[in-house]
Design a protein around this motif. Structure first.
Motif, short mmCIF file in Angstrom:
data_model
loop_
_atom_site.label_atom_id
_atom_site.label_comp_id
_atom_site.label_asym_id
_atom_site.label_seq_id
_atom_site.Cartn_x
_atom_site.Cartn_y
_atom_site.Cartn_z
N TYR A 67 0.83 -1.19 0.00
CA TYR A 67 0.00 0.00 0.00
C TYR A 67 0.87 1.25 0.00
O TYR A 67 1.90 1.29 0.67
CB TYR A 67 -0.88 0.06 1.25
N TYR B 76 -0.25 7.66 -0.79
CA TYR B 76 -0.38 8.78 -1.71
C TYR B 76 -0.95 8.29 -3.04
O TYR B 76 -0.35 7.41 -3.69
CB TYR B 76 0.97 9.45 -1.93
N PRO B 77 -2.08 8.85 -3.50
CA PRO B 77 -2.70 8.40 -4.76
C PRO B 77 -1.74 8.48 -5.95
O PRO B 77 -1.80 7.62 -6.84
CB PRO B 77 -3.88 9.37 -4.93
N ALA C 216 0.20 5.28 -6.67
CA ALA C 216 -0.50 4.03 -6.95
C ALA C 216 -0.24 3.59 -8.39
O ALA C 216 -0.01 4.39 -9.28
CB ALA C 216 -2.00 4.21 -6.72
N ARG D 141 -0.97 -0.17 -4.33
CA ARG D 141 -2.38 0.21 -4.26
C ARG D 141 -2.55 1.31 -3.21
O ARG D 141 -1.83 1.35 -2.22
CB ARG D 141 -3.27 -0.99 -3.92
N HIS D 142 -3.51 2.18 -3.48
CA HIS D 142 -3.82 3.26 -2.54
C HIS D 142 -5.25 3.12 -2.06
O HIS D 142 -6.16 2.92 -2.85
CB HIS D 142 -3.65 4.63 -3.20
N GLU D 143 -5.43 3.25 -0.75
CA GLU D 143 -6.78 3.20 -0.19
C GLU D 143 -7.00 4.20 0.92
O GLU D 143 -8.12 4.58 1.20
CB GLU D 143 -7.08 1.79 0.31
N SER E 233 -4.90 7.34 3.75
CA SER E 233 -3.74 8.07 4.26
C SER E 233 -4.10 8.60 5.63
O SER E 233 -5.21 9.11 5.84
CB SER E 233 -3.38 9.25 3.34
N ASP F 283 -5.45 12.17 5.90
CA ASP F 283 -6.84 12.47 5.54
C ASP F 283 -7.74 12.59 6.76
O ASP F 283 -8.88 13.07 6.65
CB ASP F 283 -7.40 11.37 4.62
#
Length: 335
Positions: free
Chosen positions: A162, A165-166, A169, A174-176, A178, A181
């Protein structure tokens, strides 16, 4: 969110979205383990554990190094302390691997998570040999790309990875989520900083004398100061107030709560602890050119923090009294 390349998609553990995560031959009915070096990596993982294992994080096994911070942070958890694994010392990784694999097998671990650093290389790559699924979450400090440990893990298709940071990705990451946020800014409240906490972290073996010298020059007159110096030499420095090398996690969080402003190296652990307390710190990134860290990754987290308005960021030689006033006025709230 698709499975990591080269991994089958069946498991008892779940990703934060609830999608079945890649597990290979992970043992059924086990429990998770969380492995991280001390400092920011461990602070992040204590937050991420609830996202990665919402139903099982309280049953988890924790594996880290013994320091005042980790002993305090791990109070009440099932923890095993292991010898410190220094960054980029391959022989220490190799020596630590059999110990960690035996621990995962003995404790019935079906999934092992890590945010790094070198200790993740001793725990994750060969975890499938003991029927344990490896998952690596790259640190917040790595906004521009993977760390050295991340670059190793991304070459291993059986390690699920993971990024926080988008922009990072892609096929290998993969990004889901942070951690950043979960924080936002509230209206500023102008404050005169009467009590100042100065922290240069405890990462071995790097000191940060440049920051201490500059902070001495910009402190508000008459301020009550607590200096947390770690391994940084204070020889020849007359630091007003109280000087400690390190504190427990509980003591450190108490001092952040008491401070009107925190001036810190750009370490993820201190940064996150400040946000938890509703405060935006002054972050001063260590620089590799001055021998203050292994690389310039602190510039990355400092840049992200500044872009979100969650910190005032300055180079050590540019720190000014107005920076402390600006940070003292900022207020952070849960997003």
């Amino acid at each position: 969110m698709s499975d990591a390349p080269g991994t089958p998609s069946s498991a008892s553990a779940r990703t934060p979205s609830g999608q079945a995560a890649a597990a290979g031959s992970a043992r059924p009915g086990g429990r998770p383990a969380f492995v991280a070096t001390t400092g920011g990596h461990l602070v992040q993982l204590t937050h991420l554990a609830r996202l990665l294992e919402p139903a099982r994080h309280e049953q988890g096994l924790w594996i880290t190094h013994r320091t005042p911070q980790s002993e305090s942070m791990m109070a009440g958890r099932d923890v095993r302390f292991v010898p410190f694994v220094h960054a980029r010392r391959v022989h220490e990784v190799l020596l630590g691997t059999p110990r960690l694999l035996a621990m995962l097998r003995r404790e019935g671990v079906d999934t092992v998570y890590s945010t790094g650093a070198a200790v993740s290389l001793a725990a994750l790559p060969l975890a499938p040999l003991v029927r344990t699924r490896p998952v690596f979450v790259e640190s917040l400090a790595r906004a521009d790309g993977p760390s050295m440990a991340g670059k190793v893990h991304q070459r291993l298709p059986w390690v699920q990875r993971y990024t926080q940071y988008p922009a990072n990705a892609g096929p290998r990451w993969r990004h889901e989520f942070s951690l950043l946020d979960t924080f936002a800014l509230a209206e500023p409240v102008p404050t005169t900083p009467r009590r100042v906490l100065v922290s240069v972290g405890t990462a071995r073996p790097w000191g940060f004398e440049r920051m201490l010298r500059r902070v001495l020059e910009v402190l508000p007159p008459g301020a009550d100061v607590l200096w947390q110096t770690g391994v940084t030499s204070t020889a020849g420095l007359e630091l007003p107030g109280t000087v400690v090398a390190s504190m427990s996690d509980e003591e450190f969080r108490t001092e952040i709560d008491r401070a009107d402003v925190v001036v810190s190296h750009a370490g993820v652990g201190t940064f996150v602890r400040c946000l938890e307390a509703g405060k935006a710190p002054v972050l001063v990134p260590r620089r590799a050119a001055h021998g203050e860290h292994v690389d310039d990754h602190q510039l990355q987290i400092a840049g992200v923090a500044a872009a979100r308005g969650l910190a005032v960021v300055r180079e050590a030689d540019e720190l000014a009294p107005d920076d402390l006033l600006a940070a003292a006025a900022l207020r952070v709230v849960p997003a």
